[in-house]
Enzyme design. Structure first.
Site, PDB file in Angstrom:
ATOM      1  N   LYS A 167       0.826  -1.222   0.000  1.00 55.04           N
ATOM      2  CA  LYS A 167       0.000   0.000   0.000  1.00 55.04           C
ATOM      3  C   LYS A 167       0.851   1.259   0.000  1.00 55.04           C
ATOM      4  O   LYS A 167       0.538   2.227  -0.679  1.00 55.04           O
ATOM      5  CB  LYS A 167      -0.934   0.021   1.220  1.00 55.04           C
ATOM      6  CG  LYS A 167      -2.128  -0.870   1.055  1.00 55.04           C
ATOM      7  CD  LYS A 167      -3.174  -0.588   2.113  1.00 55.04           C
ATOM      8  CE  LYS A 167      -4.305  -1.582   2.008  1.00 55.04           C
ATOM      9  NZ  LYS A 167      -5.219  -1.496   3.142  1.00 55.04           N
ATOM     10  N   LYS A 226      -5.927 -10.080  -5.073  1.00 53.80           N
ATOM     11  CA  LYS A 226      -7.068 -10.290  -4.186  1.00 53.80           C
ATOM     12  C   LYS A 226      -8.237  -9.400  -4.593  1.00 53.80           C
ATOM     13  O   LYS A 226      -8.037  -8.272  -5.022  1.00 53.80           O
ATOM     14  CB  LYS A 226      -6.599  -9.937  -2.769  1.00 53.80           C
ATOM     15  CG  LYS A 226      -7.603 -10.137  -1.681  1.00 53.80           C
ATOM     16  CD  LYS A 226      -7.086  -9.594  -0.352  1.00 53.80           C
ATOM     17  CE  LYS A 226      -7.297  -8.098  -0.233  1.00 53.80           C
ATOM     18  NZ  LYS A 226      -7.165  -7.579   1.149  1.00 53.80           N
ATOM     19  N   LYS A 246     -11.735  -4.198  -1.693  1.00 54.68           N
ATOM     20  CA  LYS A 246     -12.829  -3.223  -1.778  1.00 54.68           C
ATOM     21  C   LYS A 246     -12.527  -2.046  -2.695  1.00 54.68           C
ATOM     22  O   LYS A 246     -13.397  -1.497  -3.316  1.00 54.68           O
ATOM     23  CB  LYS A 246     -13.081  -2.622  -0.401  1.00 54.68           C
ATOM     24  CG  LYS A 246     -13.641  -3.553   0.589  1.00 54.68           C
ATOM     25  CD  LYS A 246     -14.073  -2.741   1.797  1.00 54.68           C
ATOM     26  CE  LYS A 246     -14.086  -3.585   3.030  1.00 54.68           C
ATOM     27  NZ  LYS A 246     -12.795  -3.540   3.723  1.00 54.68           N
TER      28      LYS A 246
HETATM   29  P1  AMP Z   1     -11.253  -6.007   5.316  1.00 50.53           P
HETATM   30  O1  AMP Z   1     -12.438  -5.626   4.531  1.00 50.53           O
HETATM   31  O2  AMP Z   1      -9.977  -5.842   4.563  1.00 50.53           O
HETATM   32  O3  AMP Z   1     -11.241  -5.424   6.659  1.00 50.53           O
HETATM   33  O4  AMP Z   1     -11.422  -7.563   5.533  1.00 50.53           O
HETATM   34  C1  AMP Z   1     -12.399  -8.131   6.361  1.00 50.53           C
HETATM   35  C2  AMP Z   1     -12.232  -9.637   6.345  1.00 50.53           C
HETATM   36  O5  AMP Z   1     -12.473 -10.136   5.038  1.00 50.53           O
HETATM   37  C3  AMP Z   1     -10.819 -10.086   6.707  1.00 50.53           C
HETATM   38  O6  AMP Z   1     -10.919 -11.262   7.481  1.00 50.53           O
HETATM   39  C4  AMP Z   1     -10.185 -10.385   5.389  1.00 50.53           C
HETATM   40  O7  AMP Z   1      -9.165 -11.358   5.467  1.00 50.53           O
HETATM   41  C5  AMP Z   1     -11.372 -10.915   4.596  1.00 50.53           C
HETATM   42  N1  AMP Z   1     -11.183 -10.692   3.154  1.00 50.53           N
HETATM   43  C6  AMP Z   1     -11.040  -9.492   2.528  1.00 50.53           C
HETATM   44  N2  AMP Z   1     -10.891  -9.662   1.200  1.00 50.53           N
HETATM   45  C7  AMP Z   1     -10.914 -11.010   0.995  1.00 50.53           C
HETATM   46  C8  AMP Z   1     -10.817 -11.823  -0.180  1.00 50.53           C
HETATM   47  N3  AMP Z   1     -10.665 -11.292  -1.379  1.00 50.53           N
HETATM   48  N4  AMP Z   1     -10.890 -13.161  -0.025  1.00 50.53           N
HETATM   49  C9  AMP Z   1     -11.066 -13.712   1.202  1.00 50.53           C
HETATM   50  N5  AMP Z   1     -11.187 -13.000   2.327  1.00 50.53           N
HETATM   51  C10 AMP Z   1     -11.102 -11.659   2.239  1.00 50.53           C
END
Ligand code: AMP
Ligand code: TRP
Length: 332
Positions: A112, A197, A200
């Site tokens: 990032k 990945k 968002k």
């Molecule tokens: P975040 O939105 O980055 O805070 O992620 C929230 C949860 O979603 C965390 O446990 C991440 O590891 C999981 N997560 C986010 N993106 C992915 C993805 N593309 N595949 C699997 N898990 C994800």
């Protein structure tokens, strides 16, 4: 009883990756088998360039979606990170246990910060210290298990290191937690760029399925997913990332396993069609429940208020103990 803690940050609309990698399991499994806390980690959304109004809206939406996904306030604690001061109180103490070198080694920070520098944006100090705040989120609650997607493994590993180091230097205060991952779809990939990945905040949303996308939008995104050269449907994430990602998503939706499913399909077209329908059906009840709850924000706010109060009571004694152990005077 096992203590579980996990969170999602409101930097954008929640995605299918969030759901399959984390949120769905929280609702279907974790809240039923443990004393679980789930948190909208809004402080983490301030580590990158942000718009205050948008973070506020996304926090509310994320909380609403967590409830829509099935988190039940009778079974678990749902709250917003910034409502509970113990997280930042503990984070500072853990900064005095962490080394700057280990923070700079975090993959997410490296990626990032490089992206921001390349774009001429200054890198916030909080982006570097963010994993310490995440460690505080987890350690404040005596957490045993942290259900997350694959991308968070390194951060949970750091959390373990900090807990062990603190305990060794200052006495047994923290439980050393471990990460748990779903058996399939622990890393859902971007549909347009299946080597990264599904995140968002990717520039174009074409490769990202958002939980609140209309069914037709979901179908379109999946039908247009990048597949690989070659014709047969095989599961091989290294050599065939596009098609393997679809197989993972379908397996996660249907309860199958991606390798077995690959034998069922003769063409990419039919695999995409079935995957699209499976995702639409999986998200349908979540979207319906979200529509109801979005119209009842008083209820959501009430849940968050009660959740924060409960979380505060749970975190406070351990954070006080860490303060005392590290050498701060107890308040009278
Ligand atoms: P975040 O939105 O980055 O805070 O992620 C929230 C949860 O979603 C965390 O446990 C991440 O590891 C999981 N997560 C986010 N993106 C992915 C993805 N593309 N595949 C699997 N898990 C994800
Ligand atoms: N860093 C996590 C992510 O980007 C979000 C998060 C913050 C988290 N604090 C946490 C996850 C504590 C689990 C436990 O996804």
């Amino acid at each position: 009883m096992t203590r579980i803690f996990s969170g999602a940050k409101p930097t954008g609309h929640l995605t299918l990756g969030n759901y399959l990698g984390a949120v769905r399991r929280w609702a279907e499994v974790d809240q039923h088998r443990a004393d679980a806390l789930f948190c909208v980690v809004d402080l983490h959304a301030l580590t990158v360039d942000h718009d205050p109004g948008r973070v506020r809206r996304l926090s509310r939406q994320a909380a609403t979606l967590l409830l829509a996904a099935g988190l039940d306030p009778e079974l678990c604690t749902v709250f917003v990170q910034s409502h509970v001061d113990e997280h930042t109180r503990l984070s500072y103490v853990l900064e005095c246990v962490a080394a700057d070198g280990e923070m700079r080694r975090m993959i997410q920070y490296k990626e990032k910060s490089a992206r921001e520098r390349a774009g001429g944006v200054s890198v916030r100090l909080s982006l570097l210290t963010y994993p310490v705040l995440m460690a505080a989120d987890i350690l404040a609650y005596g957490t045993d298990e942290v259900p997350v997607g694959d991308d968070q493994s390194q951060h949970v590993e750091l959390t373990r290191d900090l807990a062990l180091r603190f305990n060794q230097r200052y006495g047994q205060v923290f439980v050393v937690p471990r990460a748990t991952h779903p058996p399939v779809a622990a890393r859902v990939m971007d549909l347009q760029e299946p080597t990264s990945k599904m995140g968002k905040s990717h520039e174009s949303g074409a490769g990202i399925v958002y939980l609140l996308d209309d069914p037709d939008v979901i179908r379109k995104k999946i039908m247009r997913a990048v597949t690989d050269s070659g014709r047969e449907v095989v599961y091989d994430p290294g050599a065939r990332p596009g098609v393997s990602n679809l197989l993972e998503i379908l397996a996660a939706c249907s309860g199958g396993n991606p390798k077995d499913l690959s034998g069922v399909y003769e063409s990419y077209g039919s695999l995409k069609r079935d995957t699209a329908e499976a995702v639409v059906e999986l998200l349908r009840p979540v979207q319906a429940r979200h529509r109801e709850l979005a119209g009842d924000q008083g209820y959501v706010e009430g849940v968050l208020r009660a959740g924060a109060e409960k979380a505060r009571g749970m975190a406070r004694p351990r954070v006080d103990e860490a303060y005392r152990a590290i050498g701060l005077l107890a308040t009278a």
